[in-house]
Design a protein around this motif. Structure first.
Motif, PDB file in Angstrom:
ATOM      1  N   GLN A  43       0.692  -1.116   0.066  1.00 28.83           N
ATOM      2  CA  GLN A  43       0.081  -0.052   0.071  1.00 28.83           C
ATOM      3  C   GLN A  43       0.873   1.052  -0.026  1.00 28.83           C
ATOM      4  OE1 GLN A  43      -2.637  -0.084   3.178  1.00 28.83           O
ATOM      5  NE2 GLN A  43      -4.001  -1.849   2.411  1.00 28.83           N
ATOM      6  N   HIS A  44       0.436   2.272  -0.814  1.00 32.07           N
ATOM      7  CA  HIS A  44       1.094   3.771  -0.840  1.00 32.07           C
ATOM      8  C   HIS A  44       2.443   3.340  -1.395  1.00 32.07           C
ATOM      9  CE1 HIS A  44      -2.327   5.060   1.373  1.00 32.07           C
ATOM     10  NE2 HIS A  44      -2.130   4.085   2.481  1.00 32.07           N
ATOM     11  N   TYR A  45       2.780   2.743  -1.994  1.00 30.65           N
ATOM     12  CA  TYR A  45       4.093   2.128  -2.659  1.00 30.65           C
ATOM     13  C   TYR A  45       4.474   3.136  -3.784  1.00 30.65           C
ATOM     14  CZ  TYR A  45       8.205   0.092  -4.982  1.00 30.65           C
ATOM     15  OH  TYR A  45       9.487  -0.248  -5.548  1.00 30.65           O
ATOM     16  N   SER A  46       5.658   3.757  -3.642  1.00 34.68           N
ATOM     17  CA  SER A  46       6.007   4.706  -4.632  1.00 34.68           C
ATOM     18  C   SER A  46       7.281   4.315  -5.421  1.00 34.68           C
ATOM     19  CB  SER A  46       6.217   6.252  -3.896  1.00 34.68           C
ATOM     20  OG  SER A  46       6.718   7.231  -4.846  1.00 34.68           O
ATOM     21  N   GLY A  47       7.287   3.827  -6.593  1.00 38.49           N
ATOM     22  CA  GLY A  47       8.356   3.434  -7.327  1.00 38.49           C
ATOM     23  C   GLY A  47       9.305   4.162  -7.831  1.00 38.49           C
ATOM     24  N   GLY A  48      10.300   3.874  -8.640  1.00 33.97           N
ATOM     25  CA  GLY A  48      11.274   4.416  -9.290  1.00 33.97           C
ATOM     26  C   GLY A  48      12.595   4.743  -8.643  1.00 33.97           C
ATOM     27  N   THR A  49      12.958   3.844  -7.873  1.00 35.17           N
ATOM     28  CA  THR A  49      14.211   3.699  -7.111  1.00 35.17           C
ATOM     29  C   THR A  49      15.167   3.231  -8.222  1.00 35.17           C
ATOM     30  OG1 THR A  49      13.204   3.180  -5.039  1.00 35.17           O
ATOM     31  CG2 THR A  49      15.715   2.764  -5.368  1.00 35.17           C
ATOM     32  N   LEU A  50      14.721   2.049  -9.089  1.00 33.83           N
ATOM     33  CA  LEU A  50      15.892   1.669 -10.203  1.00 33.83           C
ATOM     34  C   LEU A  50      16.169   2.841 -10.907  1.00 33.83           C
ATOM     35  CD1 LEU A  50      17.458  -0.671 -11.412  1.00 33.83           C
ATOM     36  CD2 LEU A  50      15.217  -1.457 -12.485  1.00 33.83           C
ATOM     37  N   ARG A  51      14.932   3.439 -11.493  1.00 31.45           N
ATOM     38  CA  ARG A  51      15.111   4.422 -12.615  1.00 31.45           C
ATOM     39  C   ARG A  51      16.024   5.562 -12.194  1.00 31.45           C
ATOM     40  NH1 ARG A  51       9.752   6.101 -15.673  1.00 31.45           N
ATOM     41  NH2 ARG A  51      10.243   4.257 -16.606  1.00 31.45           N
ATOM     42  N   GLN A  52      15.833   5.789 -10.804  1.00 35.38           N
ATOM     43  CA  GLN A  52      16.524   7.214 -10.350  1.00 35.38           C
ATOM     44  C   GLN A  52      18.057   6.805 -10.002  1.00 35.38           C
ATOM     45  OE1 GLN A  52      14.446   8.500  -6.926  1.00 35.38           O
ATOM     46  NE2 GLN A  52      12.605   9.086  -8.126  1.00 35.38           N
ATOM     47  N   SER A  53      18.421   5.487  -9.848  1.00 35.20           N
ATOM     48  CA  SER A  53      19.489   4.873  -9.652  1.00 35.20           C
ATOM     49  C   SER A  53      20.646   4.799 -10.866  1.00 35.20           C
ATOM     50  CB  SER A  53      19.592   3.589  -8.606  1.00 35.20           C
ATOM     51  OG  SER A  53      19.380   2.593  -9.852  1.00 35.20           O
ATOM     52  N   ILE A  54      20.113   4.977 -12.031  1.00 33.54           N
ATOM     53  CA  ILE A  54      21.094   4.740 -13.457  1.00 33.54           C
ATOM     54  C   ILE A  54      21.608   5.866 -13.410  1.00 33.54           C
ATOM     55  CG2 ILE A  54      20.783   4.456 -15.747  1.00 33.54           C
ATOM     56  CD1 ILE A  54      18.061   3.128 -15.189  1.00 33.54           C
ATOM     57  N   THR A  55      22.852   5.514 -13.820  1.00 36.42           N
ATOM     58  CA  THR A  55      23.982   6.656 -13.950  1.00 36.42           C
ATOM     59  C   THR A  55      25.163   6.199 -14.930  1.00 36.42           C
ATOM     60  OG1 THR A  55      25.614   8.099 -12.794  1.00 36.42           O
ATOM     61  CG2 THR A  55      25.735   5.855 -12.198  1.00 36.42           C
ATOM     62  N   HIS A  56      26.140   7.074 -15.464  1.00 41.63           N
ATOM     63  CA  HIS A  56      27.194   6.792 -16.400  1.00 41.63           C
ATOM     64  C   HIS A  56      28.249   7.239 -15.801  1.00 41.63           C
ATOM     65  CE1 HIS A  56      26.543  11.062 -17.539  1.00 41.63           C
ATOM     66  NE2 HIS A  56      27.819  10.865 -18.135  1.00 41.63           N
ATOM     67  N   LYS A  57      29.322   6.800 -16.458  1.00 45.33           N
ATOM     68  CA  LYS A  57      30.689   7.345 -15.875  1.00 45.33           C
ATOM     69  C   LYS A  57      31.603   6.778 -17.113  1.00 45.33           C
ATOM     70  CE  LYS A  57      34.208   6.572 -12.377  1.00 45.33           C
ATOM     71  NZ  LYS A  57      34.585   6.057 -11.050  1.00 45.33           N
ATOM     72  N   VAL A  58      32.388   8.097 -17.438  1.00 47.82           N
ATOM     73  CA  VAL A  58      33.422   7.911 -18.405  1.00 47.82           C
ATOM     74  C   VAL A  58      34.820   7.679 -17.801  1.00 47.82           C
ATOM     75  CG1 VAL A  58      34.764   9.387 -20.237  1.00 47.82           C
ATOM     76  CG2 VAL A  58      32.270   9.637 -19.801  1.00 47.82           C
ATOM     77  N   MET A  59      35.372   6.630 -18.574  1.00 46.40           N
ATOM     78  CA  MET A  59      36.655   6.250 -17.956  1.00 46.40           C
ATOM     79  C   MET A  59      37.655   5.811 -19.017  1.00 46.40           C
ATOM     80  SD  MET A  59      35.395   3.504 -14.940  1.00 46.40           S
ATOM     81  CE  MET A  59      37.170   3.001 -14.534  1.00 46.40           C
ATOM     82  N   GLY A  60      38.551   6.923 -19.223  1.00 44.13           N
ATOM     83  CA  GLY A  60      39.398   6.849 -20.143  1.00 44.13           C
ATOM     84  C   GLY A  60      38.743   7.116 -21.605  1.00 44.13           C
ATOM     85  N   ASP A  61      38.750   6.108 -22.515  1.00 40.74           N
ATOM     86  CA  ASP A  61      37.948   6.166 -23.698  1.00 40.74           C
ATOM     87  C   ASP A  61      36.826   5.412 -23.802  1.00 40.74           C
ATOM     88  OD1 ASP A  61      39.407   3.862 -23.912  1.00 40.74           O
ATOM     89  OD2 ASP A  61      40.409   4.075 -25.794  1.00 40.74           O
ATOM     90  N   GLU A  62      36.342   4.873 -22.434  1.00 39.73           N
ATOM     91  CA  GLU A  62      35.150   4.198 -22.481  1.00 39.73           C
ATOM     92  C   GLU A  62      33.927   4.822 -21.525  1.00 39.73           C
ATOM     93  OE1 GLU A  62      36.992  -0.012 -23.099  1.00 39.73           O
ATOM     94  OE2 GLU A  62      36.680   0.531 -20.923  1.00 39.73           O
ATOM     95  N   VAL A  63      32.798   4.671 -21.945  1.00 43.21           N
ATOM     96  CA  VAL A  63      31.753   4.944 -21.099  1.00 43.21           C
ATOM     97  C   VAL A  63      30.836   3.942 -20.613  1.00 43.21           C
ATOM     98  CG1 VAL A  63      30.163   5.707 -22.827  1.00 43.21           C
ATOM     99  CG2 VAL A  63      29.843   6.864 -20.831  1.00 43.21           C
ATOM    100  N   TYR A  64      30.483   3.830 -19.317  1.00 45.28           N
ATOM    101  CA  TYR A  64      29.792   3.015 -18.620  1.00 45.28           C
ATOM    102  C   TYR A  64      28.480   3.455 -18.102  1.00 45.28           C
ATOM    103  CZ  TYR A  64      33.974   0.447 -18.731  1.00 45.28           C
ATOM    104  OH  TYR A  64      35.466  -0.062 -19.020  1.00 45.28           O
ATOM    105  N   ILE A  65      27.156   2.506 -18.332  1.00 47.61           N
ATOM    106  CA  ILE A  65      25.902   2.818 -17.832  1.00 47.61           C
ATOM    107  C   ILE A  65      25.694   1.788 -16.761  1.00 47.61           C
ATOM    108  CG2 ILE A  65      25.250   4.439 -19.669  1.00 47.61           C
ATOM    109  CD1 ILE A  65      23.230   2.263 -20.330  1.00 47.61           C
ATOM    110  N   GLY A  66      24.892   2.453 -15.653  1.00 49.20           N
ATOM    111  CA  GLY A  66      24.779   1.016 -14.733  1.00 49.20           C
ATOM    112  C   GLY A  66      23.791   1.735 -13.639  1.00 49.20           C
ATOM    113  N   THR A  67      23.802   0.809 -12.633  1.00 47.47           N
ATOM    114  CA  THR A  67      23.180   1.083 -11.174  1.00 47.47           C
ATOM    115  C   THR A  67      23.935   0.195 -10.173  1.00 47.47           C
ATOM    116  OG1 THR A  67      21.063   0.958 -10.313  1.00 47.47           O
ATOM    117  CG2 THR A  67      21.409  -0.365 -12.090  1.00 47.47           C
TER     118      THR A  67
END
Length: 146
Positions: free
Chosen positions: A54-78
């Protein structure tokens, strides 16, 4: 005819390489931001009906997604512990084929029991990478036009 002249050359290698590295970093950052947006849009969001809370409010997974550039590569994840199960599925639906093959029962936060064979993969990260490669290539091309 005797012509004496002197040539003066300036080595701009450092300047050119610096600009190239800046363009690479900016391009990878733009690709990462774009991929992050697609992954978030593809990520499932829990609801009161899907979680039975009851009263569940989702979106934690969606909000946790990010990216990171490392050298000549880019990563996305959570970093969420349950994200791989959403991405790859569980039970009989698991991508690897190594998920649990027999049904099981689990108890939710309300004390209700549920029977399941697992969940199907959602591929929110994979789709963000593979379904937009033409756009990412265009971002890279545009980043190198001065």
């Amino acid at each position: 005819m005797n012509r004496n002249f002197e040539l003066d050359f300036t080595d701009n290698t450092g300047l050119v390489l610096g600009e190239f590295e800046r363009a690479c970093a900016a391009a990878l950052e733009a690709v990462g931001m774009s991929a992050e947006g697609y992954a978030a849009a593809n990520a499932p969001v829990g609801t009161v009906e899907s979680t039975n809370v009851q009263h569940y409010s989702g979106g934690t997974l969606r909000q946790s997604i990010t990216h990171k550039v490392m050298g000549d590569e880019v990563y996305i994840g959570t970093n969420l512990e349950y994200a791989p199960y959403v991405e790859h599925g569980t039970g009989i639906y698991a991508d690897s084929g190594h998920g649990r093959q027999s049904p099981w029962v689990w108890r939710d936060q309300n004390g209700d029991y549920h029977w399941t064979c697992g969940i199907e993969p959602q591929h929110f990260l994979l789709k963000a990478v593979t379904e937009h490669d033409a756009e990412y290539l265009n971002i890279l091309k545009q980043s190198f036009k001065f």
